[in-house]
Design an enzyme around this catalytic site. Sequence first.
Site, mmCIF file in Angstrom:
data_model
loop_
_atom_site.group_PDB
_atom_site.id
_atom_site.type_symbol
_atom_site.label_atom_id
_atom_site.label_comp_id
_atom_site.label_asym_id
_atom_site.label_seq_id
_atom_site.Cartn_x
_atom_site.Cartn_y
_atom_site.Cartn_z
ATOM 1 N N ASP A 8 0.847 -1.181 0.000
ATOM 2 C CA ASP A 8 0.000 0.000 0.000
ATOM 3 C C ASP A 8 0.888 1.239 0.000
ATOM 4 O O ASP A 8 1.741 1.404 0.890
ATOM 5 C CB ASP A 8 -0.914 0.009 1.227
ATOM 6 N N ASP A 131 -15.494 -3.292 -1.670
ATOM 7 C CA ASP A 131 -15.152 -3.080 -0.267
ATOM 8 C C ASP A 131 -16.450 -2.890 0.512
ATOM 9 O O ASP A 131 -17.317 -2.108 0.095
ATOM 10 C CB ASP A 131 -14.266 -1.844 -0.118
#
Length: 249
Positions: A8, A131
């Site tokens: 990330d 998500d």
Amino acid sequence: MQLIPAIDLKDGQCVRLKQGDMDQTTVFSENPVSMARYWVEQGARRLHLVDLNGAFAGKPRNVETIREIIEEVGNKIPIQLGGGIRDLATIEHYLDSGLSYVIIGTAAVKNPGFLMEASSAFGGHIIVGIDAKNGKVATDGWSKLTGHEVVDLARKFEGYGIESIIYTDIGRDGMLQGINIDATVRLARAVKVPVIASGGLSNLSDIDALCAIEEDGVEGVICGRAIYSGDLVFSDAQARADMFSKGEV
């Protein structure tokens, strides 16, 4: 079962967030390129990149770092990327640069027509990121909850010709609380495209649980905080998954 290390990216660094909160950031490496090389050396067969700044800005931000990672390991294993991808030109640029898969999340929910165009233009390279928290889909770097149900949206996107779905339980992401197996398998059984689990991976018990539902359509899992904190040794986890696939467990 394919274990996919996550890198990330925030401000050019490799970080992990808790529940998608940019204010709860832990920096694990100031050199994401070296981290990518390390995971390949540990036996990774795919990498998962997220442009966190891009996800919140709505356009690519860590472009130079992403390019360097692709140049370093893109000829060795497939790389998938999400975060701030909102137009066909960006997808084309990334794929031409050597990226294998582009993940469309927020844009898929807000502009399904864009997802349909992307899937048509770049068949085999488009992954949808769904998500969710408590069964509801989230967008904009997980900052906004929608009224969409996960399974309903997944079935709709499946018809567009997407390659696979990454399903993230954002309530568990970065919390080391274990994968939401029930929700993941429910989604996998509802669609025909492969599902990649994400959010909460913590130990080898999670690997065993995921391997047990692989035949339901769960082909992989994103590995985040656990492999950075040392709670899970990546090479051991992949070896465990491989033993399952061979029927040795």
